[in-house]
Design a protein around this motif. Sequence first.
Motif, PDB file in Angstrom:
ATOM      1  N   ALA C  46     -17.242   3.497 -29.583  1.00  0.00           N
ATOM      2  CA  ALA C  46     -16.612   4.666 -28.974  1.00  0.00           C
ATOM      3  C   ALA C  46     -17.613   5.463 -28.152  1.00  0.00           C
ATOM      4  O   ALA C  46     -17.274   6.022 -27.120  1.00  0.00           O
ATOM      5  N   VAL C  47     -18.844   5.525 -28.645  1.00  0.00           N
ATOM      6  CA  VAL C  47     -19.871   6.284 -27.946  1.00  0.00           C
ATOM      7  C   VAL C  47     -21.147   5.465 -27.935  1.00  0.00           C
ATOM      8  O   VAL C  47     -21.532   4.886 -28.953  1.00  0.00           O
ATOM      9  N   ASP C  48     -21.772   5.385 -26.764  1.00  0.00           N
ATOM     10  CA  ASP C  48     -23.071   4.720 -26.672  1.00  0.00           C
ATOM     11  C   ASP C  48     -23.859   5.397 -25.555  1.00  0.00           C
ATOM     12  O   ASP C  48     -23.903   4.910 -24.426  1.00  0.00           O
ATOM     13  N   VAL C  49     -24.433   6.554 -25.875  1.00  0.00           N
ATOM     14  CA  VAL C  49     -25.132   7.340 -24.856  1.00  0.00           C
ATOM     15  C   VAL C  49     -26.627   7.112 -24.994  1.00  0.00           C
ATOM     16  O   VAL C  49     -27.216   7.366 -26.042  1.00  0.00           O
ATOM     17  N   ALA C  50     -27.245   6.593 -23.926  1.00  0.00           N
ATOM     18  CA  ALA C  50     -28.664   6.255 -23.996  1.00  0.00           C
ATOM     19  C   ALA C  50     -29.537   7.508 -24.048  1.00  0.00           C
ATOM     20  O   ALA C  50     -30.405   7.641 -24.906  1.00  0.00           O
ATOM     21  N   HIS C  51     -29.292   8.444 -23.158  1.00  0.00           N
ATOM     22  CA  HIS C  51     -30.102   9.658 -23.156  1.00  0.00           C
ATOM     23  C   HIS C  51     -29.354  10.771 -22.417  1.00  0.00           C
ATOM     24  O   HIS C  51     -28.741  10.524 -21.390  1.00  0.00           O
ATOM     25  N   ILE C  52     -29.416  11.965 -22.939  1.00  0.00           N
ATOM     26  CA  ILE C  52     -28.833  13.093 -22.216  1.00  0.00           C
ATOM     27  C   ILE C  52     -29.615  14.350 -22.569  1.00  0.00           C
ATOM     28  O   ILE C  52     -30.091  14.515 -23.697  1.00  0.00           O
ATOM     29  N   GLY C  67     -10.164   8.564 -23.531  1.00  0.00           N
ATOM     30  CA  GLY C  67     -10.760   7.497 -24.320  1.00  0.00           C
ATOM     31  C   GLY C  67     -12.195   7.200 -23.933  1.00  0.00           C
ATOM     32  O   GLY C  67     -12.757   6.182 -24.338  1.00  0.00           O
ATOM     33  N   ALA C  68     -12.807   8.095 -23.143  1.00  0.00           N
ATOM     34  CA  ALA C  68     -14.182   7.862 -22.733  1.00  0.00           C
ATOM     35  C   ALA C  68     -15.162   8.173 -23.856  1.00  0.00           C
ATOM     36  O   ALA C  68     -16.335   7.840 -23.768  1.00  0.00           O
ATOM     37  N   MET C 251     -18.698  10.682 -18.526  1.00  0.00           N
ATOM     38  CA  MET C 251     -18.665   9.590 -19.481  1.00  0.00           C
ATOM     39  C   MET C 251     -17.514   8.652 -19.148  1.00  0.00           C
ATOM     40  O   MET C 251     -16.454   9.092 -18.693  1.00  0.00           O
ATOM     41  N   ALA C 252     -17.721   7.365 -19.377  1.00  0.00           N
ATOM     42  CA  ALA C 252     -16.633   6.400 -19.280  1.00  0.00           C
ATOM     43  C   ALA C 252     -16.933   5.285 -20.254  1.00  0.00           C
ATOM     44  O   ALA C 252     -18.081   4.843 -20.357  1.00  0.00           O
ATOM     45  N   ALA C 253     -15.922   4.857 -20.980  1.00  0.00           N
ATOM     46  CA  ALA C 253     -16.054   3.778 -21.966  1.00  0.00           C
ATOM     47  C   ALA C 253     -17.241   4.003 -22.892  1.00  0.00           C
ATOM     48  O   ALA C 253     -17.991   3.091 -23.200  1.00  0.00           O
ATOM     49  N   GLY C 254     -17.412   5.250 -23.296  1.00  0.00           N
ATOM     50  CA  GLY C 254     -18.437   5.559 -24.287  1.00  0.00           C
ATOM     51  C   GLY C 254     -19.821   5.790 -23.725  1.00  0.00           C
ATOM     52  O   GLY C 254     -20.718   6.236 -24.423  1.00  0.00           O
TER      53      GLY C 254
END
Lengths: 347, 466, 285
Positions: C46-52, C67-68, C251-254
């Motif tokens: 559902a979520v895969d954020v590398a860095h923010i 659904g992002a 965000m898109a697709a997690g």
Amino acid sequence: MDWQFVFSQALTQAIGPTMLVYALGAIGLNLQFGYTGLLNFGQAAFAAMGAYGLALSVVAMGLPFWWGIVIGLLAACVMALLLGIPTLRLRADYLAIVTIAAAEIVRRIARATVWSDTTGGSDGMRGFSEPFFEMIPWDRDTTWSFLFVSMDNGRLAVDFGIFELQYSYRDTWVMIVGWTLVAVILVVMAFLIHSPWGRVLKGIREDEEAVRSLGKNVFAYKMQALVLGGIIGAIAGFVFALSRANVQPDAFTTDFTFYFYVVLILGGAARIFGPVLGAALFWFLYNILAQGLIQAISADVIPPSVIDSTQVGPLVFFLLGLGMVLLLIFRPQGLIGNRKELMFDVR
Amino acid sequence: MRRALLLLSAALAGLSLCLGVSSSAAAQDAYGIHGTLDDQQDQPVEGVSITVSDASGAEIATVTTAADGTWAVPLDAEGDYVVTLDESTLPEGLVVRNCKPQLEVNVTGDRTALFPLDTQVDGCTPGESPGGGETPSSSEDESGEPGEESSESEDAAADDAAADEVGEIEGEGGATRAISLLVSGLHFGLMIALAAVGLSMVFGTTGLTNFAHGDLVTFGGVMALLFNVTFGLPVWIAAIAAVVLGAAFGWAQDWGLWSPLRRRGTGLVSMMIISIGVALLIRFATLFFVGGERQRYTEYVGQPPWDFGWLVISPKEVVTGLIALAVCVAVGLALVFTRLGKATRAVADNPSLAASTGIDVNKVVRLVWTIGGALAAMSGVFLSISDGVKFDMGQHLLLLVFAAVVLGGLGTAFGAFVGAMLIGVFVQMSTLVVAPELKYVGALAVLIIIMLTRPQGILGRRERIG
Amino acid sequence: MSDDVKAGVAAAKAALAGVPAEPGAPKQDAILTATGVRRAFGGLVAVDVAHIEVQRGAITALIGPNGAGKTTFFNLLTGFDRPSRGSWEFDGRRADRMRSYQVARSGMVRTFQLTKALSRMTVLENMLIGADRQRGERLWAAPFRWLWLKEEAQNAARALDLLERFKLADKRDHYAGELSGGQRKLLEMARALMLKPKMIMLDEPMAGVNPALKQSLLEHIKDLREEGMTVLFVEHDMDMVHEIADWVAVMAAGQLITEGTPDQISADQRVIDAYLGAHHDAAQH
């Protein structure tokens, strides 16, 4: 038909020892369910913890009476912690199922023949209440009279002319202690509920996520409510055991818990006086129906072919169950609840 | 091993002791001991001599049971007494099932002393003297306590069944017993499954934890009793009638109670408590009409079992088990392949989404209630064919049904089935190591442990938060 | 409005001026830094954020198609959900191990997409429950009124000030359940402010609010920035994002696909694709 007798009996029971047990048990539930929204379906087990804690420590371990009280309270705390730590983070109905299962486990262990040397099995235990009744500050032959209240050979009688309330020597003592406990607990509860602490509990009942988002340790508050309510349940267990001078495992069925709920809902959940009012009304109704029916049967007003005296119990409980369902559907706020407050359903 | 056997036999003795506890509600102030002597089919036994002596062994009175099986000995004071049943005066073929013709009774009021009679003994050796400290099967008469009203007798159906079976094969090899327990566990599991699938589907589609579901089981048993005993119809017709009425009862409950409550937007917690009220209503209505005693159907009561050497099983268990299995499979297939079944699963998955795709949610829920009622009634009839009808049979089953549903993951019918089979087998097999009277404790402990470690159940998916 | 307003906006604009428009771009003064945050439900990521990184004192919008994983990311950051892996720091402190209430206490307070007003409590009670670290909320102190009465009075005064500002003062004794949807949003925001947060996380603040209230809600959010608070909000409405956001993360697709100023984002083809792709999918359903 002796209506005066029926009415006197019903009034006697409406403030009698049994009613006090139900009032106390429901007060504990009120804190857990009424204010915090915790579905504790194992209040009977907390009462059993108190009753058996007292009985086992006095009879089986030979400890003094007051140690028995302390152990009973501790047992209730331990049980609340054991049940609460894992479930209070989960959804509300998980606590319900876990507590109902735990209560059944407690009862089945208490009645198991394996340990009946210690627990008495399904026969239960007795012989722990003497120290309590030795504390009665008046003698068995005390006789006095003041206005409409009189004591005759240790028995208390309150004569209102049309009807008369009578309590045995021991019941009178149980009632004095029991009502004192109810009063003290209600005063403390009132202070607690009308404090910021009580406000957090109510917030958790409304929406625990919201309260969590406001930086409150919801788990700790729920645990505090569960433990406190459980302790009050254990006190109900003390009064129950002492008023009957015995403990029996089959008194602590899930039905016992359910009637606490009936009492609570009858009086009005989330109201300080709700449980006391509910318990009084419950026992008044129970006795007036049961005694009335028995009188009617013995006076042949109702022919035995329609209903015999062994069916009176089931019939009365049927009617009370029906009453509870109707109450929940048509007057969910109970006797003294606030209709407006219940209009917004949160779940 | 020795200890386990000891525990087992002690527990078996205790178990049969539980069977005969009086349900009389008349309170008496005088001291005394009384009881009613019934045989295994609840027929009164007349002319049996019973002696009451005090703790020192001095005889106080000897009485014989009356035509209705009753006997009573008034006493002057509190204290410990010994009640002895003279086995030589019993009718031909009857014995005291737990081999305890002598009971020690502590009298503090008017007490009941009961001797369970049967054609065979159960887990004990005839002629054995009463074990020291063993508590007799007796209960104090009380009135006006709701806690007691429904709890005089204990350990519903299943215990009875297990006791019978274990009794039959007592003394044989452990493996044989294990097989028998496994088979009876599977049978019991199927009975739980019938109830659990309905409970689970109701939970899945409406979110309601229905505490009255166990009493729908009782309802089935009682309806079959009505058709079988009162109207004199054969059991198989009575069973079909009971299932049909169960379906009607489920439908009517949703139509008259739950559906209006949902429309009013009543909260789930309120509905849960209302279901408790409904449970009490059904239970006490049953108690009112049927009474507190265990009642049996007119057929298949003393059915001679098939003996395969490695397994002893009665034909009725095979038949009811197979029907239950077939029904569970049929429901499962219907859920997967029929339009309505798919709609049901869609509603369980996400009611508002299902509604927006044109599914009539209320119709689906009504259907689920109807099927749930029918399945529960079937479970009740089948359990009653084995063990008789009792007003609180469903109540005792309910917690196991909860356990099954939770084990399989709340709200999935397939999970409920698997959970039920596991619970059924676990309950019966656990008697290999724990006392049978504690077997429910084991099952409930498993329930709690599952909730703590894997709240989504063994098959369920972890819930998404937020 | 006044010069103050310009001061806040200007500071935020200045701080973000040199930041490149790419996902995970480093900020001058990040109040929140998250790395490798991943949350999977079963097989679904559902979520895969590398860095923010989130700039302090600015209004950052988090946008993306349905659904992002925006709300899930919100839940993770605020401790309402546990990540499969990942770590983040809030205001210099490690926050990924904190429980949700600890996150709130450390100064990151959230609101919910579906408002969570405490219905059967009055508006004022709703506000008072928001005040942090109250003595009277401890069990041992609760029965002894004199220990907390003074603190309670101070909190009530502050609550009334906030209610005044959010135009809810005349509703103070009404049950929160009686309020309209928009008023509940306002109440929830006001309640969050009772905690004196450093950063406020708004999950779709405009959802279900009628257009009349929208403008005043926007002003309230802008005011937060002027008071030095950091705002991170999830929104669908691009107009609104344009009007108040200093910085936008998409965000898109997690995954975090891009970042930038609102103007940069509206011109970004990837964003348009992400939205259009999602719309295509939705149309097929």
